[in-house]
Design a protein around this motif. Sequence first.
Motif, short mmCIF file in Angstrom:
data_model
loop_
_atom_site.label_atom_id
_atom_site.label_comp_id
_atom_site.label_asym_id
_atom_site.label_seq_id
_atom_site.Cartn_x
_atom_site.Cartn_y
_atom_site.Cartn_z
N PRO A 202 43.03 50.66 27.80
CA PRO A 202 42.05 51.64 28.26
C PRO A 202 40.61 51.30 27.91
O PRO A 202 39.70 51.51 28.72
N ASP A 203 40.36 50.78 26.72
CA ASP A 203 38.99 50.47 26.34
C ASP A 203 38.41 49.32 27.17
O ASP A 203 37.20 49.28 27.42
N GLN A 204 39.26 48.42 27.59
CA GLN A 204 38.82 47.28 28.40
C GLN A 204 38.93 47.57 29.90
O GLN A 204 38.57 46.72 30.72
N LYS A 205 39.47 48.74 30.26
CA LYS A 205 39.69 49.11 31.66
C LYS A 205 40.44 48.01 32.41
O LYS A 205 40.05 47.56 33.49
N PHE A 206 41.55 47.62 31.79
CA PHE A 206 42.36 46.50 32.28
C PHE A 206 43.77 46.99 32.58
O PHE A 206 44.43 47.57 31.70
N LEU A 207 44.22 46.77 33.80
CA LEU A 207 45.58 47.16 34.21
C LEU A 207 46.31 45.92 34.72
O LEU A 207 45.77 45.16 35.53
N MET A 208 47.54 45.76 34.27
CA MET A 208 48.36 44.61 34.66
C MET A 208 49.65 45.12 35.27
O MET A 208 50.41 45.86 34.64
#
Length: 346
Positions: A202-208
């Motif tokens: 969430p802090d990096q706004k990264f979804l895999m």
Amino acid sequence: MRHLTTFAALALVATAATSLAETEHNTANTISLEADHADSFLHFSPELPQMRARAAKINTDFGLHVSEIEPGLFFVTDLVYQSAFVVTDDGIVVLDAPHSFGDNLRKVIETTAPGAPITHLIMSHGHRDHNGASASFSGIPDLEIVAAAEVAQTLAMFPLDGVLNPTRTFDGALDLTVGGVDIQLQTARFHAEDIDVMIYLPDQKFLMAIDTITPGEAPFMNFGATTNVNAYFQTFDTFLAYDFAHFLSGHVSVLGNRTDVVAARDYTLDVRETVYGMMPSFNDRFTKGLTAVEFQHANLAYRYAMEGIRDDCAEQVVGRWETQLSVVDLWADSHCETTLLYAIMH
């Protein structure tokens, strides 16, 4: 006499089909490497310039591209497969270890963050092509290999060369905090035969979410070779409910973003709507085929009806999307056929 008449009719159909194949390009046909063939590779559209402009380039001595997309979060690709790793205060968390990377992923990590221990490997799913290099991390003391419980069960029954067995499993969801970095895991069903895991920082706004889209391109064959067509159709709403700027989908050299997911959703729904819009014509197409073969070859007539909808769908979809996404003419027929098979059964 009727038997001879039937075969005469079939011969006429075959002759017509051969003549058509010699003059018309059909993306569903086998690709030919002959320059003057109707289905020559030269007749397929090149990748779009906007796609090529985003492509990553190899920038290491290990045959991989690595780039820092957020502080401490690194994207890795060999231009075909993708993974990532995050450097935390306690060590490094690896997100998938594609088979094609071999030992080079570990080398890149050790070069990027020398001296930092590798503490976790999180598996998006158990397929060998995305985690077949996990064995390169074997022997690391206290390495925690995290996977969904169903993946661990599958690997226990059907071990895969190079894929390490999980040491920590979960059902549904799991929230981790490693060295100050929050990592949220959530199971889903959009690709694998057992289960998939979405990985969210969430802090990096990264979804895999692996084997879903191919950024800048139409999805791979059969919607990423999904084993669950309806779940694939519905999963985009799940993805877009997350607050993300980076989307790692596991394939091609391009790291995706929210716009890529929206485009893939719109493309996929367009294919579905196109096929379902044609389904009322299926029986008429089938009857036409039966009549042509004098009711002697129902399978051939059925295939005729299916191919007609597939090809008409692909023609429309390519016309609408060929300037927006790369390789639409390469995969649209498979998307239309996959959707058609699902529509017939449901």
